[in-house]
Motif scaffolding. Structure first.
Motif, mmCIF file in Angstrom:
data_model
loop_
_atom_site.group_PDB
_atom_site.id
_atom_site.type_symbol
_atom_site.label_atom_id
_atom_site.label_comp_id
_atom_site.label_asym_id
_atom_site.label_seq_id
_atom_site.Cartn_x
_atom_site.Cartn_y
_atom_site.Cartn_z
ATOM 1 N N GLY A 1 1.090 -1.531 -0.042
ATOM 2 C CA GLY A 1 -0.426 -0.243 -0.191
ATOM 3 C C GLY A 1 0.699 1.170 -0.134
ATOM 4 O O GLY A 1 0.736 2.241 -0.156
ATOM 5 N N SER A 2 2.179 1.600 0.000
ATOM 6 C CA SER A 2 3.053 2.176 0.051
ATOM 7 C C SER A 2 2.805 2.484 -1.377
ATOM 8 O O SER A 2 3.367 4.635 -1.577
ATOM 9 C CB SER A 2 4.171 1.588 0.220
ATOM 10 N N GLY A 3 2.455 2.222 -2.667
ATOM 11 C CA GLY A 3 2.186 2.679 -3.699
ATOM 12 C C GLY A 3 3.420 2.496 -4.959
ATOM 13 O O GLY A 3 4.009 2.721 -5.617
ATOM 14 N N LYS A 4 4.131 1.114 -4.887
ATOM 15 C CA LYS A 4 4.648 0.741 -5.064
ATOM 16 C C LYS A 4 4.616 0.187 -6.841
ATOM 17 O O LYS A 4 5.389 0.441 -7.249
ATOM 18 C CB LYS A 4 6.135 -0.855 -4.877
ATOM 19 N N SER A 5 3.129 -0.627 -6.465
ATOM 20 C CA SER A 5 2.899 -1.032 -7.457
ATOM 21 C C SER A 5 2.948 0.000 -8.553
ATOM 22 O O SER A 5 2.264 -0.066 -9.958
ATOM 23 C CB SER A 5 1.643 -1.992 -7.532
ATOM 24 N N THR A 6 1.729 1.424 -8.711
ATOM 25 C CA THR A 6 1.076 2.411 -8.627
ATOM 26 C C THR A 6 2.594 2.689 -9.664
ATOM 27 O O THR A 6 2.231 3.003 -10.596
ATOM 28 C CB THR A 6 0.782 3.260 -7.986
ATOM 29 N N LEU A 7 3.783 2.892 -8.913
ATOM 30 C CA LEU A 7 5.162 3.851 -9.579
ATOM 31 C C LEU A 7 5.166 2.743 -10.310
ATOM 32 O O LEU A 7 6.112 2.835 -12.063
ATOM 33 C CB LEU A 7 6.196 4.227 -8.150
ATOM 34 N N LEU A 8 5.235 0.905 -10.939
ATOM 35 C CA LEU A 8 5.877 0.529 -11.781
ATOM 36 C C LEU A 8 4.738 0.582 -12.596
ATOM 37 O O LEU A 8 5.307 0.540 -13.883
ATOM 38 C CB LEU A 8 5.916 -1.055 -11.394
ATOM 39 N N ASN A 9 3.708 0.821 -12.490
ATOM 40 C CA ASN A 9 2.854 0.696 -13.948
ATOM 41 C C ASN A 9 2.056 1.654 -14.649
ATOM 42 O O ASN A 9 1.727 2.399 -15.664
ATOM 43 C CB ASN A 9 1.080 0.649 -13.088
ATOM 44 N N LEU A 10 3.016 3.336 -13.548
ATOM 45 C CA LEU A 10 3.656 3.997 -14.808
ATOM 46 C C LEU A 10 4.785 3.846 -16.073
ATOM 47 O O LEU A 10 3.975 4.895 -16.894
ATOM 48 C CB LEU A 10 4.073 6.069 -13.894
ATOM 49 N N ILE A 11 5.141 3.018 -15.804
ATOM 50 C CA ILE A 11 6.820 3.269 -16.515
ATOM 51 C C ILE A 11 5.744 3.006 -17.839
ATOM 52 O O ILE A 11 6.330 2.805 -19.003
ATOM 53 C CB ILE A 11 7.103 1.996 -16.658
ATOM 54 N N PRO A 12 4.776 1.544 -17.970
ATOM 55 C CA PRO A 12 4.396 1.222 -19.320
ATOM 56 C C PRO A 12 3.094 1.788 -19.865
ATOM 57 O O PRO A 12 2.466 2.040 -20.685
ATOM 58 C CB PRO A 12 4.178 -0.611 -19.065
ATOM 59 N N ARG A 13 2.916 2.815 -18.775
ATOM 60 C CA ARG A 13 2.182 4.044 -19.622
ATOM 61 C C ARG A 13 0.024 3.294 -19.132
ATOM 62 O O ARG A 13 -0.769 3.099 -19.296
ATOM 63 C CB ARG A 13 1.738 4.493 -20.427
ATOM 64 N N ILE A 14 -0.374 2.336 -18.079
ATOM 65 C CA ILE A 14 -0.655 1.622 -17.270
ATOM 66 C C ILE A 14 -1.960 2.593 -16.440
ATOM 67 O O ILE A 14 -3.318 2.569 -16.827
ATOM 68 C CB ILE A 14 -0.756 0.428 -16.456
ATOM 69 N N TYR A 15 -1.089 3.323 -15.487
ATOM 70 C CA TYR A 15 -1.806 5.176 -15.509
ATOM 71 C C TYR A 15 -0.227 5.980 -15.953
ATOM 72 O O TYR A 15 0.853 5.873 -16.415
ATOM 73 C CB TYR A 15 -1.837 5.014 -14.079
ATOM 74 N N ASP A 16 -0.964 7.171 -15.945
ATOM 75 C CA ASP A 16 -0.471 8.129 -16.570
ATOM 76 C C ASP A 16 -0.981 9.254 -15.040
ATOM 77 O O ASP A 16 -1.226 9.448 -14.572
ATOM 78 C CB ASP A 16 -1.004 9.099 -17.645
ATOM 79 N N PRO A 17 0.387 10.195 -14.898
ATOM 80 C CA PRO A 17 0.799 10.515 -13.881
ATOM 81 C C PRO A 17 -0.326 12.210 -14.102
ATOM 82 O O PRO A 17 -0.162 12.288 -15.230
ATOM 83 C CB PRO A 17 1.918 11.150 -13.593
ATOM 84 N N THR A 18 -0.475 12.673 -13.137
ATOM 85 C CA THR A 18 -1.937 13.345 -12.606
ATOM 86 C C THR A 18 -0.912 14.588 -13.191
ATOM 87 O O THR A 18 -1.061 16.120 -13.831
ATOM 88 C CB THR A 18 -2.638 13.938 -12.130
ATOM 89 N N SER A 19 0.649 15.037 -12.306
ATOM 90 C CA SER A 19 1.618 15.579 -12.945
ATOM 91 C C SER A 19 2.989 15.216 -12.859
ATOM 92 O O SER A 19 2.972 14.320 -12.490
ATOM 93 C CB SER A 19 0.961 16.576 -12.192
ATOM 94 N N GLY A 20 3.842 16.555 -13.784
ATOM 95 C CA GLY A 20 4.566 15.518 -13.334
ATOM 96 C C GLY A 20 4.991 14.621 -15.215
ATOM 97 O O GLY A 20 4.163 14.583 -15.953
ATOM 98 N N GLN A 21 6.780 13.996 -15.311
ATOM 99 C CA GLN A 21 5.858 13.553 -16.756
ATOM 100 C C GLN A 21 7.372 12.165 -16.117
ATOM 101 O O GLN A 21 8.587 12.547 -15.729
ATOM 102 C CB GLN A 21 6.556 13.776 -17.550
ATOM 103 N N ILE A 22 7.082 11.058 -16.841
ATOM 104 C CA ILE A 22 8.205 10.408 -17.464
ATOM 105 C C ILE A 22 9.284 10.904 -18.434
ATOM 106 O O ILE A 22 9.008 10.544 -19.440
ATOM 107 C CB ILE A 22 8.214 9.180 -16.643
ATOM 108 N N LEU A 23 10.535 10.336 -18.537
ATOM 109 C CA LEU A 23 11.680 10.054 -20.404
ATOM 110 C C LEU A 23 12.158 8.966 -20.113
ATOM 111 O O LEU A 23 12.527 8.447 -18.362
ATOM 112 C CB LEU A 23 11.861 11.413 -19.297
#
Length: 229
Positions: A26-48
């Motif tokens: 529940g600390s956010g690790k899976s969410t972080l992993l899921n941002l890389i293949p864009r299963i989710y997109d961040p609401t602000s900021g960007q991934i390069l």
């Protein structure tokens, strides 16, 4: 009251190395992993990746360079062969066999009624958890993508299966850019860098040796969670 899962995350992940994420569930690790293949997109900021903003890249070309290995392997009611080949439909038989061998699948496939032509049932019902996971690793090996995302959710695997999966993971991730939600001690010791995530925030980073000295949260996590696994 905003419902932010991750806050002010700033990470630099080195190419060709293994980066581990640790923290309580529940600390956010899976969410972080899921941002890389864009299963989710961040609401602000960007991934390069390699200096390119991933939101500006064609989704399928992004995902072509990423393999995900986790507990939720999607398997089809089809043959073992086609389930592995799904990762790269134009792969030769030799390629498939090589990936299966490297993923430690050979022994269990040889024991199936029709070997590679065995139908594995709806979502692989005929296979054990460890066998499904090794098929998932075989897929990732066949795909030969540059980025590997692993969720090492410790499933109830016996010691022998566990060590086969670990061997397969080592082959898979060698010289690849790997981001892993780490539960295994060996992964943590081998990681180039560990990020400690707590309540959606990175609270510390470094190697295992450094973090044991500098981060009380990491030290507690290591003593309570990792040592038992």
């Amino acid at each position: 009251e905003s419902n932010e899962v991750l806050k002010n995350i700033n990470m630099d992940i080195k190419g060709g190395k293994m980066t581990a994420l640790v923290g309580h569930s529940g600390s956010g690790k899976s969410t972080l992993l899921n941002l890389i293949p864009r299963i989710y997109d961040p609401t602000s900021g960007q991934i390069l990746i390699d200096g390119q903003i991933i939101r500006d890249v064609n989704l399928s070309s992004l995902r072509r360079e990423i393999s995900i290995v986790d507990q939720n392997t999607t398997l089809f009611d089809d043959t073992v062969l086609n389930n592995i080949r799904y990762a790269k439909p134009d792969a030769t038989l030799e390629d498939v066999y090589e990936a299966a061998n490297n993923a430690m699948c050979k022994d269990f496939i040889e024991n199936l009624e029709n070997k590679y032509e065995t139908m594995i049932g709806e979502n692989g019902v005929k296979l054990s958890g460890g066998e499904k996971q090794r098929l998932s690793i075989a897929r990732a090996m066949l795909k030969k993508s540059k980025i590997i995302l692993l969720d090492e959710a410790t499933s109830s695997l016996d010691a022998e299966t566990e060590s086969k999966i670990q061997n397969a993971m080592e082959i898979l991730t060698e010289n690849k850019t790997t981001v892993v939600i780490a539960h295994r001690l060996s992964t943590i010791l081998n990681a180039h860098k560990i990020f400690v995530i707590d309540k959606g925030d990175i609270i510390a980073d470094g190697t295992h040796k450094e973090l044991i000295k500098t981060s009380q949260v990491y030290k507690n996590f290591y003593q309570n969670q990792i040592k038992q696994n």
